[in-house]
Design a protein around this motif. Structure first.
Motif, PDB file in Angstrom:
ATOM      1  N   ALA A 133     -29.494  72.200 -32.126  1.00 18.14           N
ATOM      2  CA  ALA A 133     -30.732  71.510 -32.473  1.00 18.14           C
ATOM      3  C   ALA A 133     -30.586  70.694 -33.751  1.00 18.14           C
ATOM      4  O   ALA A 133     -31.127  69.580 -33.864  1.00 18.14           O
ATOM      5  N   VAL A 134     -29.852  71.214 -34.717  1.00 13.66           N
ATOM      6  CA  VAL A 134     -29.610  70.477 -35.966  1.00 13.66           C
ATOM      7  C   VAL A 134     -28.875  69.174 -35.668  1.00 13.66           C
ATOM      8  O   VAL A 134     -29.227  68.105 -36.176  1.00 13.66           O
ATOM      9  N   LYS A 135     -27.843  69.242 -34.828  1.00 16.31           N
ATOM     10  CA  LYS A 135     -27.074  68.044 -34.504  1.00 16.31           C
ATOM     11  C   LYS A 135     -27.934  67.021 -33.758  1.00 16.31           C
ATOM     12  O   LYS A 135     -27.882  65.820 -34.044  1.00 16.31           O
ATOM     13  N   LYS A 136     -28.738  67.489 -32.812  1.00 13.81           N
ATOM     14  CA  LYS A 136     -29.578  66.569 -32.040  1.00 13.81           C
ATOM     15  C   LYS A 136     -30.616  65.889 -32.923  1.00 13.81           C
ATOM     16  O   LYS A 136     -30.872  64.686 -32.788  1.00 13.81           O
ATOM     17  N   GLY A 137     -31.224  66.637 -33.832  1.00 15.00           N
ATOM     18  CA  GLY A 137     -32.188  66.035 -34.750  1.00 15.00           C
ATOM     19  C   GLY A 137     -31.535  65.052 -35.687  1.00 15.00           C
ATOM     20  O   GLY A 137     -32.092  63.986 -35.990  1.00 15.00           O
ATOM     21  N   GLY A 138     -30.329  65.374 -36.133  1.00 14.31           N
ATOM     22  CA  GLY A 138     -29.633  64.491 -37.064  1.00 14.31           C
ATOM     23  C   GLY A 138     -29.240  63.164 -36.461  1.00 14.31           C
ATOM     24  O   GLY A 138     -29.437  62.110 -37.071  1.00 14.31           O
ATOM     25  N   VAL A 139     -28.710  63.179 -35.230  1.00 13.85           N
ATOM     26  CA  VAL A 139     -28.251  61.923 -34.631  1.00 13.85           C
ATOM     27  C   VAL A 139     -29.413  61.005 -34.261  1.00 13.85           C
ATOM     28  O   VAL A 139     -29.232  59.794 -34.130  1.00 13.85           O
ATOM     29  N   MET A 140     -30.608  61.563 -34.118  1.00  9.03           N
ATOM     30  CA  MET A 140     -31.773  60.715 -33.890  1.00  9.03           C
ATOM     31  C   MET A 140     -32.223  60.022 -35.169  1.00  9.03           C
ATOM     32  O   MET A 140     -32.882  58.981 -35.136  1.00  9.03           O
ATOM     33  N   ALA A 141     -31.868  60.612 -36.320  1.00  7.38           N
ATOM     34  CA  ALA A 141     -32.324  60.086 -37.605  1.00  7.38           C
ATOM     35  C   ALA A 141     -31.366  59.073 -38.210  1.00  7.38           C
ATOM     36  O   ALA A 141     -31.763  58.264 -39.041  1.00  7.38           O
ATOM     37  N   SER A 142     -30.104  59.113 -37.809  1.00  4.85           N
ATOM     38  CA  SER A 142     -29.114  58.227 -38.425  1.00  4.85           C
ATOM     39  C   SER A 142     -27.991  57.948 -37.438  1.00  4.85           C
ATOM     40  O   SER A 142     -27.569  58.834 -36.691  1.00  4.85           O
ATOM     41  N   SER A 143     -27.503  56.725 -37.452  1.00  4.21           N
ATOM     42  CA  SER A 143     -26.351  56.374 -36.624  1.00  4.21           C
ATOM     43  C   SER A 143     -25.054  56.678 -37.347  1.00  4.21           C
ATOM     44  O   SER A 143     -23.968  56.425 -36.830  1.00  4.21           O
ATOM     45  N   ARG A 144     -25.159  57.231 -38.552  1.00  5.06           N
ATOM     46  CA  ARG A 144     -23.980  57.518 -39.363  1.00  5.06           C
ATOM     47  C   ARG A 144     -23.797  59.015 -39.611  1.00  5.06           C
ATOM     48  O   ARG A 144     -23.279  59.411 -40.648  1.00  5.06           O
ATOM     49  N   VAL A 145     -24.236  59.852 -38.700  1.00  4.04           N
ATOM     50  CA  VAL A 145     -24.013  61.286 -38.854  1.00  4.04           C
ATOM     51  C   VAL A 145     -22.538  61.581 -38.588  1.00  4.04           C
ATOM     52  O   VAL A 145     -21.972  61.108 -37.602  1.00  4.04           O
ATOM     53  N   GLY A 146     -21.910  62.347 -39.450  1.00  4.87           N
ATOM     54  CA  GLY A 146     -20.489  62.629 -39.294  1.00  4.87           C
ATOM     55  C   GLY A 146     -20.102  63.892 -40.019  1.00  4.87           C
ATOM     56  O   GLY A 146     -20.918  64.785 -40.234  1.00  4.87           O
ATOM     57  N   GLY A 147     -18.839  63.946 -40.436  1.00  2.00           N
ATOM     58  CA  GLY A 147     -18.351  65.124 -41.138  1.00  2.00           C
ATOM     59  C   GLY A 147     -18.359  66.335 -40.234  1.00  2.00           C
ATOM     60  O   GLY A 147     -17.797  66.330 -39.139  1.00  2.00           O
ATOM     61  N   LEU A 148     -19.036  67.393 -40.663  1.00  6.05           N
ATOM     62  CA  LEU A 148     -19.123  68.635 -39.905  1.00  6.05           C
ATOM     63  C   LEU A 148     -20.464  68.764 -39.191  1.00  6.05           C
ATOM     64  O   LEU A 148     -20.531  69.003 -38.007  1.00  6.05           O
ATOM     65  N   SER A 149     -21.559  68.618 -39.927  1.00  6.06           N
ATOM     66  CA  SER A 149     -22.917  68.557 -39.385  1.00  6.06           C
ATOM     67  C   SER A 149     -23.258  69.714 -38.443  1.00  6.06           C
ATOM     68  O   SER A 149     -22.894  69.714 -37.274  1.00  6.06           O
ATOM     69  N   GLY A 150     -23.982  70.658 -38.963  1.00  7.42           N
ATOM     70  CA  GLY A 150     -24.422  71.811 -38.188  1.00  7.42           C
ATOM     71  C   GLY A 150     -24.838  72.930 -39.113  1.00  7.42           C
ATOM     72  O   GLY A 150     -25.580  72.707 -40.060  1.00  7.42           O
ATOM     73  N   ALA A 151     -24.357  74.134 -38.894  1.00  7.97           N
ATOM     74  CA  ALA A 151     -24.686  75.282 -39.739  1.00  7.97           C
ATOM     75  C   ALA A 151     -23.408  75.924 -40.259  1.00  7.97           C
ATOM     76  O   ALA A 151     -22.472  76.164 -39.495  1.00  7.97           O
ATOM     77  N   PHE A 152     -23.380  76.172 -41.559  1.00 11.73           N
ATOM     78  CA  PHE A 152     -22.249  76.857 -42.185  1.00 11.73           C
ATOM     79  C   PHE A 152     -22.559  78.352 -42.284  1.00 11.73           C
ATOM     80  O   PHE A 152     -23.721  78.739 -42.439  1.00 11.73           O
ATOM     81  N   ILE A 153     -21.536  79.184 -42.250  1.00 13.86           N
ATOM     82  CA  ILE A 153     -21.736  80.627 -42.412  1.00 13.86           C
ATOM     83  C   ILE A 153     -20.759  81.197 -43.453  1.00 13.86           C
ATOM     84  O   ILE A 153     -20.003  82.126 -43.174  1.00 13.86           O
TER      85      ILE A 153
END
Length: 452
Positions: free
Chosen positions: A313-333
């Motif tokens: 869900a984090v990834k899906k929300g992010g890619v809708m907000a920016s065309s420049r989402v990259g790196g790792l993008s998600g949840a760290f533990i």
């Protein structure tokens, strides 16, 4: 048009839910510095980094004041030093490490990443030399971070490098024993390492990047947790929508800061990394998000499913907000950096084995985990092999940042302070894998790597 409610919501997120820009990281190419004698190379690297990033901290502080958004870290990543320093001997590489540390001190940044070797299929003599110098480089510097990419889905898993990295991690911890083994906390081993990751310790400026770029890492576990707590009985599809909408808002904030930083520094905007990176502060925990979904304790049954939903869900929300989402993008533990993870590990609910299962669906891997100080290099290497195999088989980034707590045993802890937090020493299965690790060679790439 500005909406008053949106403005007030963002203010609340910052003031009570720990919303921040975790890092503004400038990636700098050092390829033009390569060649020449060791002293000249080190000087060129220092000059390039301090010239390129001269205004990084000042601009970051300006943006904090003007927008009221905390920017926790200002950092630099550079071209993998094994490439820039090709042909150097051990002393030449250590001279470069000291030059990087001096540049970081001059700039006033907290970390500089890129003391890196990329060896998924094999290593050159220079790459082996750099890897061998990692313990001394990290123990003799304060701000330098190191990484080794030892596997990719396309190439397979370099078990010679994995075997060596178990020894390197132990030695690095031993050399920094008087500082809570901090050297090992600045070292990460990757599968499928991204070239635009702004987060330490694994950040480096990829060879596919331009001369200079600005990458921004956004965080907000507290914001996501607060949103979930407002709908305690919602079915999963509604819960996913709540997380997506929250991630959208967080990413928009990161896009704003990245664009402004890029403009003011005269450097191209690279990516926004939307990663829910926790801190030891109460209310800023990924573990507590999973528990807010209904998992009794992080590490219990249901944890991996909850983390999979969150990450997606984090990834899906992010890619809708920016065309420049990259790196790792998600949840760290990262265990030591997450108040809820620390509590779960101390209670015995969260184990290394469960963390490994969780890494199949999270953004990185086994992160900031302290293990007993007498754990053998072979066991550490086998742990790395397990984790990197998850990344290779699933075509995703996985990594290991594990800290042998020299002189400590299970139940004790390491205390790093700041964002690195406190690491409870966790039990690890120490059945002897020496025969497996000593085979060496390459674990072949999986069949689905043949996509041409």
């Amino acid at each position: 048009m500005l909406n008053t409610n949106d403005i007030l919501e963002t203010v609340r997120m910052i003031e009570t839910e720990h919303l921040d820009i975790r890092t503004v990281t400038m990636g700098i190419s050092l390829l033009r510095c390569a060649g020449g004698d060791p002293a000249g190379l080190a000087d060129r690297i220092y000059d390039t980094v301090t010239t390129r990033a001269e205004h990084l901290v000042r601009v970051g502080e300006e943006l904090e004041r003007e927008y009221g958004i905390p920017i926790v870290n200002k950092r630099v990543s550079v071209t993998p030093i094994s490439l820039v320093g090709a042909g150097q001997d051990a002393e030449g590489f250590l001279r470069i490490a000291r030059a990087l540390d001096r540049a970081a001190d001059t700039l006033g940044i907290n970390f500089i990443g890129g003391y890196t070797a990329l060896v998924p299929k094999g290593a050159t003599e220079s790459e082996r030399t750099l890897i061998d110098t990692i313990p001394e480089a990290l123990s003799s510097t304060e701000r330098v971070c190191a990484s080794v990419n030892a596997a990719t889905t396309k190439a397979g898993l370099n078990m010679d490098a994995v075997a060596r990295m178990g020894q390197i991690i132990r030695r690095t911890a031993e050399l920094t024993r008087d500082r809570q083994c901090i050297g090992a906390a600045k070292l990460v081993v990757f599968a499928n390492a991204p070239e635009d990751n702004p987060f330490m310790a694994g950040a480096f400026h990829g060879v596919g990047e331009g001369d200079c770029v600005i990458n921004v890492g956004v965080s907000g576990p507290g914001v996501v947790c607060a949103a979930i707590e407002k709908c305690p009985d919602a079915p999963f599809e509604e819960l996913a929508e709540v997380i997506k909408k929250t991630a959208f808002k967080i990413t928009r904030m990161g896009q704003l800061i990245a664009g402004e930083a890029s403009k003011r520094l005269g450097v191209p905007f690279g990516i926004v990394d939307l990663s829910l990176a926790p801190t030891p502060a109460v209310g800023d925990s990924v573990a507590r998000i999973l528990e807010a979904m209904g998992v009794g304790c992080c590490g219990g049954c249901g944890t991996t499913a909850a983390l999979a939903l969150l990450n997606d869900a984090v990834k899906k929300g992010g890619v809708m907000a920016s065309s420049r989402v990259g790196g790792l993008s998600g949840a760290f533990i990262p265990v030591s950096e997450d108040e809820g993870m620390i509590a779960a590990a101390k209670s015995g609910c969260l184990t290394v084995e469960k963390l490994e299962a969780m890494t199949a669906v999270c953004s990185v891997g086994l992160d900031m985990i302290a293990i007993p100080g007498d754990t053998s290099a072979a066991v550490i290497s086998a742990l790395i092999a397990d984790e990197l195999s998850i990344g290779v088989a699933n075509t995703k980034t996985t990594a290991v940042r594990v800290i042998p707590a020299i002189g400590k045993k299970e139940g004790e802890s390491l205390s790093f302070g700041g964002l690195l937090g406190d690491a409870p020493v966790m039990r690890i299965n120490r059945a002897d894998p020496d025969r497996f690790i000593s085979r060496g060679g390459l674990i072949p790439a999986p069949i689905h790597s043949l996509k041409n």
